[in-house]
Design an enzyme around this catalytic site. Sequence first.
Site, PDB file in Angstrom:
ATOM      1  N   ALA A   1       0.736  -1.153   0.125  1.00  0.00           N
ATOM      2  CA  ALA A   1       0.205   0.003  -0.049  1.00  0.00           C
ATOM      3  C   ALA A   1       0.845   1.311  -0.174  1.00  0.00           C
ATOM      4  O   ALA A   1       0.277   2.258  -0.392  1.00  0.00           O
ATOM      5  CB  ALA A   1      -1.041  -0.001   1.000  1.00  0.00           C
TER       6      ALA A   1
ATOM      7  N   GLN B   1       0.602  -6.520  -3.789  1.00  0.00           N
ATOM      8  CA  GLN B   1      -0.827  -6.767  -2.900  1.00  0.00           C
ATOM      9  C   GLN B   1      -1.752  -5.738  -3.257  1.00  0.00           C
ATOM     10  O   GLN B   1      -2.763  -5.861  -2.553  1.00  0.00           O
ATOM     11  CB  GLN B   1      -0.332  -6.643  -1.252  1.00  0.00           C
ATOM     12  CG  GLN B   1       0.746  -7.684  -0.965  1.00  0.00           C
ATOM     13  CD  GLN B   1       1.203  -7.378   0.252  1.00  0.00           C
ATOM     14  OE1 GLN B   1       2.304  -6.691   0.528  1.00  0.00           O
ATOM     15  NE2 GLN B   1       0.661  -7.980   1.294  1.00  0.00           N
TER      16      GLN B   1
ATOM     17  N   HIS C   1      -4.101 -10.039  -4.628  1.00  0.00           N
ATOM     18  CA  HIS C   1      -5.124  -9.904  -4.080  1.00  0.00           C
ATOM     19  C   HIS C   1      -6.256  -9.492  -4.918  1.00  0.00           C
ATOM     20  O   HIS C   1      -7.352  -8.862  -4.515  1.00  0.00           O
ATOM     21  CB  HIS C   1      -5.046  -8.842  -2.746  1.00  0.00           C
ATOM     22  CG  HIS C   1      -4.298  -9.369  -1.835  1.00  0.00           C
ATOM     23  ND1 HIS C   1      -3.714  -8.520  -0.924  1.00  0.00           N
ATOM     24  CD2 HIS C   1      -3.711 -10.639  -1.496  1.00  0.00           C
ATOM     25  CE1 HIS C   1      -3.042  -9.439  -0.009  1.00  0.00           C
ATOM     26  NE2 HIS C   1      -3.030 -10.413  -0.370  1.00  0.00           N
TER      27      HIS C   1
ATOM     28  N   CYS D   1     -21.716  -9.855  -9.781  1.00  0.00           N
ATOM     29  CA  CYS D   1     -22.910 -10.125  -8.725  1.00  0.00           C
ATOM     30  C   CYS D   1     -22.877 -11.362  -8.225  1.00  0.00           C
ATOM     31  O   CYS D   1     -22.646 -12.543  -8.851  1.00  0.00           O
ATOM     32  CB  CYS D   1     -24.146  -9.699  -9.889  1.00  0.00           C
ATOM     33  SG  CYS D   1     -25.596 -10.317  -8.975  1.00  0.00           S
TER      34      CYS D   1
ATOM     35  N   CYS E   1     -26.435 -13.534  -9.660  1.00  0.00           N
ATOM     36  CA  CYS E   1     -26.325 -13.951 -10.976  1.00  0.00           C
ATOM     37  C   CYS E   1     -25.055 -14.287 -11.833  1.00  0.00           C
ATOM     38  O   CYS E   1     -24.876 -14.589 -12.777  1.00  0.00           O
ATOM     39  CB  CYS E   1     -27.207 -13.046 -12.037  1.00  0.00           C
ATOM     40  SG  CYS E   1     -26.782 -11.501 -12.534  1.00  0.00           S
TER      41      CYS E   1
END
Length: 410
Positions: free
Chosen positions: A179, A249, A272, A280, A283
């Site tokens: 990060a 990551q 990740h 969804c 569906c």
Amino acid sequence: METSAIERAAAARSRGELAEAAEAADAAVAAAPADPRAWVLSGSIDHLRGDLERAASRYRRALALAPRDAAAHAALAVNLVQRGQPAAARAHFAAATAPDASPPLDDLQWLQAFQQARELDEAGAALSWSRCATPLPSPRTPVDPPRGLPPACGRVTWSIAELTAALRTSSRIVALTGAGMSAASGLQTRKQLWQRFTRDDAVSIARFREDPATLWAVIRAFWGDDPHPANAGHHALARLPGLAAIVTQNVDDLHQSAAAAAGPATPVIELHGSLSRTRCLGCGRAGETSQALAAAGRPLPPRCDCGGVFRPEVVLFGERVPAAAIAAARAQVAAADLLLVIGCAMDVSPARELPLVAARAGARIVELKRRPSRLAAAVRVHHVPGAAEDLLPEVARALEPSERGHDAGS
């Protein structure tokens, strides 16, 4: 019968359906009370729920049945650390990584236990329980057995000049990023996000099943309202001579953007997943990017026309990193002669075990970070203090004359 119950429990745990997982684990224990795998799996579900005493009793039951069971020793060690018993935990970490452990952990799990033990020796402090630090032992037989100890650990501080010299003499460089790499693009780091949100509620698949709006609130906070282009660090890394691959990551796609702008794109392995992809749960339809779905003014959680909830295609705690991604990452770091670890907290598996894989294969490990992580507790690290957006462009500038001179003389 007991095998299918164990498999059902493990599958439900990976989906975050803890009630279903507990029911299946109880069925596995009832059907095969002499099978230590059932007790370890049942204990892991109690552990995830925060019932540490019950989890410990189940791990101990597994060890009464199979005293050398590596998974039971490793899980109990973490449990003991979280319960404030680090001295007892050390013995179980040692047993989990012992040559006669049977069945043994697979290689990455072995390295994880090894690293946790070394960090415990260095810090000597107990850790509070969190769902996201709970071990997830697998009932499967390891197919990739442990491969031995990494080299000696420790930290050496390097200058930019020393890093540049190492890069010039390296033929295959791989970067592992976290990060901190994207902070200069205006994206919040996990440390900043966890000041506003509870990590266990934010990124656990179990919590997402209970309340998907929490994760989507984190995503909205992560993106904010402004655009987030790749920063100088991303662009400098993408142009780095000898860079074979980036293992990240991060889920923001900024490495891909910088790599595309640099010309022939360096492979980017997403451990990740990516927030640019959503689907969804009802569906299966692909949705808009998470940035669009979480934009201000849109209801959270976002829903599909079928009524199902969209989820980002990222790996949440409790889910496994895709086998293809971790295999590709391991192959890259094992083939590197220099691994750059950039902006990583080094507290999330399996990413944090990759430097140990690289070091064991003979690579030098260089960490670019303002303050060093605890990686040096497990492996020898050359630390270059600073921010990626400052260090990497400086390195790129230092390398340019050498590259031009080489081209002119060839």
